[in-house]
Every structure is written in C-alpha cells, then in structure tokens.
Write a protein that holds these residues in place. Structure first.
Motif, PDB file in Angstrom:
ATOM      1  N   UNK A 278      12.387  33.328  12.650  1.00 36.91           N
ATOM      2  CA  UNK A 278      11.574  33.253  13.873  1.00 36.91           C
ATOM      3  C   UNK A 278      12.135  32.294  14.917  1.00 36.91           C
ATOM      4  N   UNK A 279      12.745  31.205  14.465  1.00 38.63           N
ATOM      5  CA  UNK A 279      13.251  30.241  15.448  1.00 38.63           C
ATOM      6  C   UNK A 279      14.373  30.868  16.265  1.00 38.63           C
TER       7      UNK A 279
ATOM      8  N   UNK B 216       3.127  28.731  10.359  1.00 37.92           N
ATOM      9  CA  UNK B 216       4.252  29.566   9.944  1.00 37.92           C
ATOM     10  C   UNK B 216       5.398  28.719   9.412  1.00 37.92           C
ATOM     11  N   UNK B 217       5.880  29.012   8.185  1.00 39.11           N
ATOM     12  CA  UNK B 217       7.038  28.270   7.691  1.00 39.11           C
ATOM     13  C   UNK B 217       8.215  28.456   8.644  1.00 39.11           C
ATOM     14  N   UNK B 218       8.947  27.382   8.866  1.00 40.41           N
ATOM     15  CA  UNK B 218      10.124  27.480   9.725  1.00 40.41           C
ATOM     16  C   UNK B 218       9.816  27.278  11.195  1.00 40.41           C
ATOM     17  N   UNK B 219       8.554  27.534  11.608  1.00 39.47           N
ATOM     18  CA  UNK B 219       8.194  27.289  13.011  1.00 39.47           C
ATOM     19  C   UNK B 219       7.125  26.209  13.058  1.00 39.47           C
TER      20      UNK B 219
ATOM     21  N   UNK C 256      17.412  29.484   6.420  1.00 39.12           N
ATOM     22  CA  UNK C 256      16.401  30.060   5.517  1.00 39.12           C
ATOM     23  C   UNK C 256      15.808  31.362   6.058  1.00 39.12           C
TER      24      UNK C 256
ATOM     25  N   UNK D  73      12.778  32.861   6.476  1.00 37.72           N
ATOM     26  CA  UNK D  73      11.377  32.469   6.423  1.00 37.72           C
ATOM     27  C   UNK D  73      10.485  33.559   5.845  1.00 37.72           C
TER      28      UNK D  73
ATOM     29  N   UNK E 266       9.127  33.498   2.286  1.00 40.43           N
ATOM     30  CA  UNK E 266       8.021  32.615   1.913  1.00 40.43           C
ATOM     31  C   UNK E 266       6.676  33.205   2.319  1.00 40.43           C
ATOM     32  N   UNK E 267       6.710  34.151   3.248  1.00 38.40           N
ATOM     33  CA  UNK E 267       5.470  34.763   3.734  1.00 38.40           C
ATOM     34  C   UNK E 267       5.072  35.913   2.803  1.00 38.40           C
TER      35      UNK E 267
END
Lengths: 340, 221, 213
Positions: A136-137, B134-137, C178, C180, C183-184
C-alpha cells in the motif's frame, strides 16, 4: 455461476457482425496509443519501463499458463490487459512489483477463471488490487512530478529496486508529488482544471489526461467495440452525485469538473468498466451497472479514508454484473406470463 | 466391538446428568481461575507498567490515581479505565503523568497512553496500546521511530487563556511547539492520534496544573 | 454418510492417528475450523498457539466424552458436549492469559470461539462419543496434529512474506519489502488456497502411483 451465463438463442437467420476478438483488441490498442504516448511524454523512461514490463509480464503469464489449443495469446487480449494494467500503476513503482502484479492479474484474475470470457473480474484490476493490498505504501506514494527535467535521462531510484527489496530511502524521498485527489483529501488544495483536463499532474501512469482518455473512449464507441451506455451512466452518476455533495458542502466536496477529471475515473470509465467480459449484456443492465459504479466511486472518494475509489468501484461492479444479467434477462417472445 | 458401546446405554435422567456435569464444569473453571488469578494480575500489571514507564522516560516507579469530583486526586490500588498514572524518578520526585486515551482511527478504536508534564506544559512520550490500523500504513503509528520520537519533550502550543491548542502535523520536519511528525501513507491514522491526544489534553492539562502530587508520600508504592 | 462408513473401517489406533494428519486432514480435506484458520494464522506464533489450544481442547473433550459415552443421555448429548468443550476452552483461555498475556490479546475473541469450532464438535459427535477413550485420544491427537501443522504452515508463510520474519526473527534481507496483504484476511485466503493446491497436487501424484501398482 460457471462463467457462461445462460444465453437466449434466437432462431436463424443470423448475420455475422464481423466482430472478432482480435479486431476488438486492435481498436482498443489504437485507442490507447495516444494515452501511452502522452504518459511517456509526461513521465519519461519510467512510464515506458512500467508499460513495457506490465505488458511483457501479462503476455508471458498467458503464454506459460494457457499453452494448449485454448490459448488466447494471439488474440491480443493479454496485450490489452497488460497495457491497461500498466497505465493504472504509479509511474515510479518498482518494476518487480509491476511484473508480480501482472502475473497475479493474468494468473489469478484470468487463467484460473478459465481464460478469456470466463473471468468474473477485470484482470488488469485484479493485478492492481493485489499490489494495492500487498504494497500500500508504494501504490499510494510512488508518484512522479509531471515533466521532470531528467525524465528521459534516468529512471527513478524506486523503479530499479532489486526484486523483493524495498527501494533505498533516498530514492523514496525524491518522490514527493501528491496526486490531485490526495491534495484535495489531505491538504484541501485544488488543482487547476486545465492541468487536470490536459493531464499535467502527478498520478498513475496513464490516468492523468482526461481529454486523451475521453478521445480514446469515443473512438472505441464509434468503432462499436465499447458500449457507450456504461461510460455515460458511470460519468453521469458521478457528475450528479458530486454536484449534490458539492452543493451541500463545497468545503469538503470538490466540484463536478474536478470529480470528473481527477484520478482514475476517465481511464476506468472508458477502458475498464467497458470490459465486455465482466460487464452486463443487456442495454438496461449496462445503465444500471454504470450507475452502481459511479455512485460507488463518489461514495468511496467522499466518505472513506482513501482519496480514490475507482478501482474498488469497478471490481464491485464486476461482482454484481452477473446478477444484473440475471435480473434483467429479457423474456423470449411468447414465453411471457401465459396471457393469450 | 464390545468396547464400542454406543452413547446413552446406561444413561441417567437428562436433567440430573446436565446438573452434575454443569456443577463439575463450574468447579473446574472456578478452580483454574483461582489458580491463575495472581499470574494474570501480574501479567496485566507488567504490560501496563511497561507502557507507562515508556512514556515517562525519567520515571522508575508509578502510582495509579483517580480524579475526585472535587478536582483532587485520590490514590487507587486497582487502576480502572479512567485512571491516571503518576511517575516518580529514583529520588521520588514527580516525573510526569501518564494518561490513557482512545478514539476512532481509520479502522477501529486506537488506544494509546501519553506522558504529560503539566507544569512544563510538554508531552514526554506516546505509545499505542491497541490499534487495528492497516499493517504497513496506519499501523506504523505504533512503531515509526521518528513519529514516536516527535512526542518526546514536545512543547505544547497554548492559546491566550492557557488552553492547549490541538496538535498539528508537520508538513516537513516538526519545528514549532505542538507539532508532531507525519508518516507517509498514514495520514488518517496520524490525524486520529493527534485528535485523540488533543481532546484528552483539553480535558486534563488545566486540571492537572497546580495539583499537589505530594498529597501522599512516596515510598508506599 | 459415506464418510461415516469410511470412518467405521479405519479402526486401529494408528489408522486414526494417520487419518487426521493426511487422508482426512481437518483443514485440507474436511475444511473444518476455517474461521480461526484464516483469522489468526497471520504469524507463526499466533498460528502455533491457536493450533495447540484447539488441539488441547479437542484432546481433553474427546477423552472426557469418550469416557462418559455410556452415561450421557442421548436427549442432551449436544448440550453435554458443548458444556464439556466450553469448560476446556475457558480453562485454556485463562491459562494462556496467565502465561502469555500479549499472545492472549493478539488472539482476542478467537480463543473463546474455539468452542464453536466445528472440528471439535464434529470429531466428538462422529467419533469420540462412540469409541473407546484410547481410539478417541488417538483420533484427537491425529486431528489436532493435522490442524497444528496446517496452521503453522499458513502462519509461517504469511509471517515470512508479510514481515520477513519467522517467530519474530528476521530471516530475509533487511530491505525486504513486506507483502502487507499476507497479514490481512485476504492473505489468509491466498495462503490457504496455495496450501490446498499443493496438497491436491501431491495427493494426485500419490494416487497415480498407487493405481499404477
């Protein structure tokens, strides 16, 4: 549903419309060419590399998974998917991510469903949504400023990140431009309309130029390879809903022209929502489908934590398309309610 | 197959059986509960203590307090959701107050605790206790080093009446009073943290100023 | 019914033990207990704890119910099963909170929800309530081990791709980007699908070899 909806067979005589998958795909590619050319002009080598890798990844995946007599490699559908997929990605996305999303898009989005004609979702968007969820980043931050001075000399540092690794911190810091929708949502700043219409903004590789996208879309409509009702209903409902929201609270909600010209709306409305496989078959269905997607776009943009929602809206539209077909299935002549 | 007698061959009456089995189950659960209670209490205290000491860098011990309706503080033994934690350094001097706060983030409630020095009007630190961002954000609000560091010794910005202004999110590097670091891609979550702390500050800062924290002598805690 | 018949044939203790691990694996073949499988397999440690807790509850309940199988009245058998299972779940829940409170927080509602795991009620109704404690225990051990192995495999893959670590130890290069999504919840579906695919592929090859003999 097995992917092949029950179709009414009309009695002979039939006239062949002259349509074939390669002909349709050829027209889509022609419609996309100006958009691709402008993307390369705007973002330089980064756009060229993104589009090339996206297309090659889709074609190779199609080649590897669909080897037998059902192969659809030659009909150009994977080429179109690859191009559209590349156009939806941030231009400075690491190329290994571009390739990975292409493999997922064709592999999971298309081949697993039985290849062309069987896919419930637009394969290009399946690839993109996977990347959006996985990285997402990168997918919401790796933008390039338009017309960067060394865009034809060197690639951004993020583009050339080694496979599976994150780019150097310095390379990420060099990317700062937010997209017009991000500027609006997070900073309350409005982008001049002319920049939006001509596409002189940051954004996904091929989503910036609203005018060129519309031109390509109109060409497809004229060549009868896209159903005009879908973009009409989609853009119309976005315009109406945005006008209503803007009228209620001009501080929070942008005006109609901004809503129409920003983000991935034009690319999505003309080139992705019209995917003949994943959209409804009947004219009434097309109207309803476009309307649903348009309302979802406005809903996500206005009330979610994300600045843009075209991708999710179209995928949700794809999901309801078979149901729309079932609700609005035409009744064959004489098979009505039995009143005679 | 003689050993495989099927269910219910020599069954007692259903009611009696259920009562017996429920009583046995009840005793078993109560027994284990009694057995594990000291461990659970200890574990909960360590978990809480670690975050309290994290947001009060100079504190080595802490005590739990509750605000009475008349505005004075009352020491409590079993901290509840509304408790404040008073940190003391090695010499028993007050080293700040740790205040739990919570509010809605991007996905769900964010629970956090922050350290406040009411006299110097500055924040001492912040830790996220629970979040489903949210993981990563958004989840980076819990572990982004630069972001967490920006709460340490953060001077608050006050208006003319001495009330704290809401925390602001710095566009570049945080410079002025009341400015915290931004995290790319976590705008919504960072804003939520700023809002949660700002709301809690406007409730607590002025009430805590000038309170006599030496009401109860240190040493018994 | 076909499955129940098949179970009647697999009578020896070793066969029961093997059934759970491979031929009737609760996750890969029976698709039981999907909810915790997908929800808490995001890290290897979570998955292992969840697997161990479920297996412990299964073993305890199977032993108790198998021992009482002649005493439990038919009319209230399900109520009795659930009562026994719930007791073991509550005890397990309290023990985990006492030993590892952070793990307890991470697993959240999914620990109490073991009581609703159809794997446990299914094994008890289908086997433990009709067989000797020895067979019931072997069945529970096999099913429990099969459950633990699958959960651990899912957890390991998701943690490794999702944060580059295994049991919290960094295994991949520091600059690893990673995924992400792993993990979701969506990543749980991806990983489970890949695991079932691999299982079917191996099983398919094994069947071909067997038929060739």
């Amino acid at each position: 549903m097995t992917g092949r909806a029950p179709i009414d067979i009309h009695p002979a005589p039939h006239v062949h419309g002259g349509d074939s998958v390669p002909r349709i795909m050829l027209h889509v590619v022609i419609a996309l060419l100006p958009v691709c050319a402008f993307a390369i002009y705007l973002f330089g080598l980064a756009a060229l590399a993104t589009l090339t890798v996206a297309t090659i990844a889709c074609l190779l995946t199609e080649r590897v998974f669909a080897r037998d007599e059902h192969s659809t490699l030659g009909d150009g559908s994977a080429l179109v998917t690859g191009l559209i997929y590349g156009l939806t990605l941030p231009p400075a996305l690491p190329l290994w991510m571009v390739a990975l999303g292409g493999v997922v898009g064709i592999g999971i989005g298309k081949v697993l469903f039985g290849g062309l004609g069987g896919n419930a979702f637009n394969p290009a968007l399946v690839g993109r949504v996977f990347l959006q969820a996985a990285f997402p980043a990168a997918m919401t931050g790796y933008w390039l400023a338009p017309l960067g001075s060394d865009r034809f000399v060197s690639l951004p540092g993020t583009t050339t990140a080694l496979p599976l690794l994150a780019p150097e911190g310095a390379a990420v810091d060099a990317l700062t431009s937010a997209t017009p929708l991000g500027d609006w949502k997070f900073a309350g700043a409005e982008t001049p309309l002319l920049d939006l219409a001509f596409g002189m903004t940051a954004g996904s590789t091929g989503e910036t130029s609203a005018l060129l996208l519309m031109l390509g879309g109109l060409y497809m409509v004229a060549m009868r390879v896209a159903d005009w009702r879908i973009p009409a209903a989609l853009l119309g409902s976005v315009a109406l809903a945005s006008a209503a929201l803007h009228g209620l609270d001009p501080e929070r909600h942008p005006d109609v022209m901004f809503a129409l010209c920003s983000g991935g709306l034009m690319l999505g409305a003309w080139f992705m929502a019209t995917d003949p496989v994943a959209s409804p078959l009947t004219p009434a269905g097309a109207w309803l489908y476009g309307l649903c997607i348009g309302l979802l776009v406005v809903l996500i943009r206005a009330f979610s934590g994300q600045p843009e929602g075209v991708m999710y809206a179209i995928l949700l539209g794809n999901a309801i398309a078979p149901h729309i077909d079932r609700w609005l299935q035409p009744t064959p002549y004489g098979a009505g309610s039995g009143q005679s | 197959m003689s050993e495989d007698k099927v269910l219910g061959n020599s069954a007692p009456s259903p009611q009696r059986f259920l009562v017996v089995i429920a009583v046995v189950a009840g005793f078993a659960i109560a027994g284990v509960h009694e057995l594990t209670r000291p461990w659970v209490a200890e574990q909960r205290a360590t978990l809480l203590g670690r975050s309290v000491l994290d947001v009060l860098p100079e504190a080595v011990t802490f005590e739990a307090y509750r605000l009475r309706t008349d505005g004075s503080l009352e020491r409590i033994e079993e901290p509840d959701a509304a408790a404040l934690f008073l940190g003391r350094d090695a010499d028993g001097r007050v080293a700040g107050v740790a205040i739990p706060a919570s509010g809605f983030g991007y996905q769900d409630r964010i629970g956090l605790v922050y350290g406040l020095d009411p006299e110097q009007r500055r924040l001492l630190g912040m830790r996220v206790l629970e979040s489903r961002e949210t993981p990563g954000l958004g989840a980076r609000i819990a572990d982004d080093a630069a972001f967490l560091e920006s709460f340490v010794s953060l001077e608050l910005s006050l208006d003319d009446a001495g009330r704290p202004r809401p925390l602001r999110i710095a566009a570049t590097a945080p410079a002025g009073p009341g400015e915290i670091d931004a995290i790319t891609g976590a705008t919504v979550s960072v804003r939520a943290v700023a809002r949660i702390i700002s709301e809690s500050l406007s409730e607590w800062l002025q009430r805590l100023q000038g309170l006599d924290f030496h009401l109860e002598e240190p040493g018994d805690g | 019914m076909a499955e129940a018949l098949e179970e009647l044939h697999a009578e020896t203790a070793t066969e029961r033990l093997q059934a759970g691990l491979w031929r009737q694996n609760p996750i890969l073949v029976q698709a039981l207990g999907m909810c915790p499988t997908l929800a808490v397999s995001n890290t290897a440690a979570n998955a292992l704890t969840m697997g161990l807790a479920t297996a412990a509850v299964l073993l305890g309940s199977a032993l108790v119910i198998s021992t009482l199988r002649e005493t439990i009245p038919r009319q209230v058998r399900l109520a009795s099963f659930v009562l026994v299972i719930a007791t073991f779940v509550t005890i397990t829940d309290m023990l985990i909170e006492a030993i590892a409170i952070e793990m307890h927080r991470a697993l959240g509602a999914f620990l109490p929800l073991i009581v609703a795991n159809c794997l446990i009620l299914g094994r008890i109704e289908a086997l433990a309530s009709r067989r000797s404690p020895r067979l019931a225990a072997m069945d529970a051990l096999g099913m429990g081990a099969g459950f633990i192995c699958c959960l651990l495999a899912l957890g390991a893959v998701r943690e490794l791709l999702g944060q580059g670590t295994l049991f919290g130890i960094m295994l991949l290069p520091e600059r690893f980007e990673p995924w992400v999504v792993m993990l979701l919840p969506g990543g749980g579906f991806f990983a489970l699908a890949a695991l079932v695919l691999a299982f079917r592929w191996v099983q398919g090859h094994a069947d071909v070899v067997e038929r060739a003999r």
